[in-house]
Design a protein around this motif. Structure first.
Motif, PDB file in Angstrom:
ATOM      1  N   THR A  88       0.726  -1.068   0.058  1.00 36.50           N
ATOM      2  CA  THR A  88       0.116  -0.068   0.122  1.00 36.50           C
ATOM      3  C   THR A  88       0.778   1.221   0.101  1.00 36.50           C
ATOM      4  OG1 THR A  88      -1.618  -0.991   1.323  1.00 36.50           O
ATOM      5  CG2 THR A  88      -2.022   1.333   1.402  1.00 36.50           C
ATOM      6  N   VAL A  89       0.646   2.303  -0.778  1.00 34.24           N
ATOM      7  CA  VAL A  89       1.249   3.595  -0.776  1.00 34.24           C
ATOM      8  C   VAL A  89       0.950   4.347   0.488  1.00 34.24           C
ATOM      9  CG1 VAL A  89       1.679   5.777  -1.817  1.00 34.24           C
ATOM     10  CG2 VAL A  89       1.361   3.497  -3.324  1.00 34.24           C
ATOM     11  N   LEU A  90       1.905   4.492   1.372  1.00 31.90           N
ATOM     12  CA  LEU A  90       1.462   5.260   2.507  1.00 31.90           C
ATOM     13  C   LEU A  90       2.048   6.903   2.489  1.00 31.90           C
ATOM     14  CD1 LEU A  90       3.439   2.952   5.141  1.00 31.90           C
ATOM     15  CD2 LEU A  90       1.012   3.021   4.650  1.00 31.90           C
ATOM     16  N   GLY A  91       2.896   7.089   1.556  1.00 31.41           N
ATOM     17  CA  GLY A  91       3.020   8.305   1.434  1.00 31.41           C
ATOM     18  C   GLY A  91       3.997   8.780   0.361  1.00 31.41           C
ATOM     19  N   LEU A  92       4.133  10.248   0.116  1.00 32.41           N
ATOM     20  CA  LEU A  92       4.990  10.779  -0.903  1.00 32.41           C
ATOM     21  C   LEU A  92       5.664  11.974  -0.699  1.00 32.41           C
ATOM     22  CD1 LEU A  92       5.919  10.289  -3.883  1.00 32.41           C
ATOM     23  CD2 LEU A  92       3.844  11.634  -4.700  1.00 32.41           C
ATOM     24  N   GLU A  93       6.914  12.114  -0.756  1.00 32.08           N
ATOM     25  CA  GLU A  93       7.548  13.471  -0.132  1.00 32.08           C
ATOM     26  C   GLU A  93       8.410  13.866  -1.393  1.00 32.08           C
ATOM     27  OE1 GLU A  93      10.143  13.831   3.621  1.00 32.08           O
ATOM     28  OE2 GLU A  93      11.591  13.104   2.161  1.00 32.08           O
ATOM     29  N   ASP A  94       8.589  15.358  -1.365  1.00 33.51           N
ATOM     30  CA  ASP A  94       9.097  15.876  -2.764  1.00 33.51           C
ATOM     31  C   ASP A  94      10.217  16.979  -1.986  1.00 33.51           C
ATOM     32  OD1 ASP A  94       7.322  14.640  -4.130  1.00 33.51           O
ATOM     33  OD2 ASP A  94       6.499  16.423  -4.973  1.00 33.51           O
ATOM     34  N   THR A  95      11.511  16.830  -2.245  1.00 35.03           N
ATOM     35  CA  THR A  95      12.186  17.681  -1.601  1.00 35.03           C
ATOM     36  C   THR A  95      12.984  18.358  -2.969  1.00 35.03           C
ATOM     37  OG1 THR A  95      13.892  16.033  -1.589  1.00 35.03           O
ATOM     38  CG2 THR A  95      12.638  16.468   0.446  1.00 35.03           C
ATOM     39  N   GLY A 113      17.273  20.501  -0.343  1.00 37.44           N
ATOM     40  CA  GLY A 113      16.848  19.263   0.979  1.00 37.44           C
ATOM     41  C   GLY A 113      15.692  19.918   1.565  1.00 37.44           C
ATOM     42  N   ASP A 114      15.151  20.921   1.432  1.00 37.81           N
ATOM     43  CA  ASP A 114      13.930  21.386   1.867  1.00 37.81           C
ATOM     44  C   ASP A 114      12.790  20.613   1.333  1.00 37.81           C
ATOM     45  OD1 ASP A 114      14.936  23.290   3.351  1.00 37.81           O
ATOM     46  OD2 ASP A 114      14.352  25.014   2.024  1.00 37.81           O
ATOM     47  N   VAL A 115      11.859  20.299   2.226  1.00 38.13           N
ATOM     48  CA  VAL A 115      10.656  19.485   1.961  1.00 38.13           C
ATOM     49  C   VAL A 115       9.651  20.583   1.310  1.00 38.13           C
ATOM     50  CG1 VAL A 115       8.824  18.041   2.877  1.00 38.13           C
ATOM     51  CG2 VAL A 115      11.123  17.643   3.455  1.00 38.13           C
ATOM     52  N   MET A 116       9.364  20.212   0.130  1.00 40.02           N
ATOM     53  CA  MET A 116       8.399  21.127  -0.438  1.00 40.02           C
ATOM     54  C   MET A 116       6.872  20.606  -0.307  1.00 40.02           C
ATOM     55  SD  MET A 116      10.372  23.341  -1.564  1.00 40.02           S
ATOM     56  CE  MET A 116       9.388  24.221  -2.298  1.00 40.02           C
ATOM     57  N   GLN A 117       6.775  19.418  -0.283  1.00 34.65           N
ATOM     58  CA  GLN A 117       5.359  18.775  -0.101  1.00 34.65           C
ATOM     59  C   GLN A 117       5.430  17.279   0.317  1.00 34.65           C
ATOM     60  OE1 GLN A 117       2.209  19.875  -1.192  1.00 34.65           O
ATOM     61  NE2 GLN A 117       1.377  17.907  -0.749  1.00 34.65           N
ATOM     62  N   TYR A 118       4.403  17.120   1.138  1.00 36.05           N
ATOM     63  CA  TYR A 118       4.392  15.834   1.765  1.00 36.05           C
ATOM     64  C   TYR A 118       2.927  15.294   1.963  1.00 36.05           C
ATOM     65  CZ  TYR A 118       5.419  11.752   4.763  1.00 36.05           C
ATOM     66  OH  TYR A 118       5.253  10.366   5.174  1.00 36.05           O
ATOM     67  N   SER A 119       2.717  14.203   1.439  1.00 32.96           N
ATOM     68  CA  SER A 119       1.303  13.575   1.999  1.00 32.96           C
ATOM     69  C   SER A 119       1.393  12.136   2.480  1.00 32.96           C
ATOM     70  CB  SER A 119       0.397  13.455   0.473  1.00 32.96           C
ATOM     71  OG  SER A 119       0.121  14.697  -0.108  1.00 32.96           O
ATOM     72  N   ALA A 120       0.407  11.907   3.469  1.00 30.87           N
ATOM     73  CA  ALA A 120       0.552  10.762   4.269  1.00 30.87           C
ATOM     74  C   ALA A 120      -1.001  10.142   4.228  1.00 30.87           C
ATOM     75  CB  ALA A 120       0.973  10.697   5.698  1.00 30.87           C
ATOM     76  N   TRP A 121      -1.280   9.275   3.226  1.00 33.46           N
ATOM     77  CA  TRP A 121      -2.544   8.605   3.163  1.00 33.46           C
ATOM     78  C   TRP A 121      -2.869   7.700   4.341  1.00 33.46           C
ATOM     79  CZ3 TRP A 121       0.610   9.565  -0.969  1.00 33.46           C
ATOM     80  CH2 TRP A 121      -0.162  10.656  -2.318  1.00 33.46           C
ATOM     81  N   ILE A 122      -4.069   7.850   4.741  1.00 35.18           N
ATOM     82  CA  ILE A 122      -4.563   6.708   5.851  1.00 35.18           C
ATOM     83  C   ILE A 122      -5.834   6.209   5.303  1.00 35.18           C
ATOM     84  CG2 ILE A 122      -5.365   7.080   8.160  1.00 35.18           C
ATOM     85  CD1 ILE A 122      -4.278  10.047   8.243  1.00 35.18           C
ATOM     86  N   ARG A 123      -5.543   4.835   5.640  1.00 37.53           N
ATOM     87  CA  ARG A 123      -6.922   4.107   5.305  1.00 37.53           C
ATOM     88  C   ARG A 123      -8.170   4.251   6.519  1.00 37.53           C
ATOM     89  NH1 ARG A 123      -6.593   0.773   1.309  1.00 37.53           N
ATOM     90  NH2 ARG A 123      -8.574  -0.515   2.140  1.00 37.53           N
TER      91      ARG A 123
END
Length: 350
Positions: free
Chosen positions: A320-327, A340-350
């Protein structure tokens, strides 16, 4: 490494939840010590060591030692607490020429002692989970629950990170509700920065940014239509969802995955199809185990694009895809962004 605001919190000598701030009358020992402190303050005396002195530093003192005027320690603690809080707020909401106390969250760190797991292995586990589901009890559901952090950038001010939680639920008549709240699971209960309505400001944890109900949608185009559960059709579905002229590149596939998971909670069959599609992507390499921002263990897969680095986090048990991080992979000084700065992060929850 903690961010700048976390460092300020740690510098606070008396945290907000310190028992010394509890309500209620003082006990006998507390009253005795308070009276002792107040008496010591009036007499110019340190309550622990007696008369306190320090070397005189003014000109012509000849190294003499003069009296030091002491103050109750509790007063100093309260003053320091207020100073730290004011400093944090000032840095947080300062103008464009200052560094904000709330910056992008630190990038996820891969455990040095972990072994990278090939994507093909996760595909096998996803297919096993698909077979185990059998009766469809873990079926597809329209709607999503996601925690996200995104960087707001402006040429007029420093970048600020905006953490939110979004819950979307669809009804039988194809209407749906969307609830968006300001919250950061890294710091539960603490105030959160938002830029909704009247610009950057602090709000209470759980502050409702928006709560809306949308009328029925009759669209049958991706991503509103149900996603298929075989790889070829899913690739075409994601291509249409992103309005692409050709097969999606790896970067476009990751973008489409985020759009899909922002609309649907996948069942075991769709999850296996997505895992197979990701395993076929070029340049997505395994790097090892990470703990995501919701405290979940996952396997990380990294793709390096033009000017950015993307990390896909997947559940090692069933793919299962839990998350996606863009730096950021390059500096953008006009926006105050560094490599190295985090520009976007998503964490999906079932």
């Amino acid at each position: 490494m903690a961010d700048e605001l976390e460092l300020l919190r740690r510098a606070n000598p008396v945290p907000g939840d310190d028992p010394r701030f509890g309500e209620g009358p003082l006990g006998h020992e507390g009253e005795r010590r308070l009276n002792h402190l107040m008496a010591g303050a009036g007499a110019g005396e340190d309550t622990a060591t007696g008369p306190a002195t320090r070397p005189a530093t003014g000109p012509g003192t000849g190294g003499e030692r003069g009296p030091r005027r002491s103050r109750p320690r509790l007063v100093w603690a309260l003053a320091a607490t207020v100073a730290v809080a004011l400093t944090a707020t000032a840095l947080l909401l300062a103008g464009p020429n200052t560094t904000p106390a709330v910056a992008a969250p630190r990038p996820l760190v891969v455990r040095a002692d972990s072994t990278p797991v090939p994507l093909d292995t996760l595909v096998q586990r996803a297919e096993r989970a698909e077979r185990d589901a059998g009766d469809g009890s873990e079926g597809l559901r329209k709607g999503t629950h996601v925690q996200s952090w995104s960087v707001g950038m402006s040429e007029d001010g420093p970048p600020i990170t905006l953490p939110v939680e979004r819950v979307v639920r669809w009804n039988a008549d194809d209407s749906h509700t969307e609830l968006v709240v300001a919250t950061d699971p890294r710091h539960p209960g603490r105030r959160v920065l938002t830029d909704a309505d009247d610009g950057p400001r602090l709000v209470d944890d759980g502050h409702v940014i928006s709560e809306q109900t949308f009328p029925p949608s009759w669209s049958d185009a991706p991503p509103q239509s149900p996603p298929p559960h075989d790889t070829a059709r899913l690739r075409a579905y994601l291509r249409e969802a992103q309005h692409l002229d050709g097969p999606p590149t790896t970067g476009e596939l990751l973008d489409a995955t985020a759009v899909l998971l922002d609309t649907w909670t996948l069942g075991a069959r769709e999850n296996a199809a997505l895992a197979r599609l990701l395993a076929d992507a070029k340049g997505l390499r395994p790097v090892g185990q990470v703990t995501d921002r919701l405290g979940r263990l996952g396997q990380a897969y990294v793709y390096d694009g033009a000017g950015y680095r993307r990390m896909l986090i997947m559940d090692p048990a069933d793919g299962t895809v839990l998350g996606l991080e863009d730096t950021a992979a390059v500096d953008e000084p006009e926006y105050g962004v560094e490599t190295g700065d985090v520009m976007q992060y998503s964490a999906w929850i079932r």
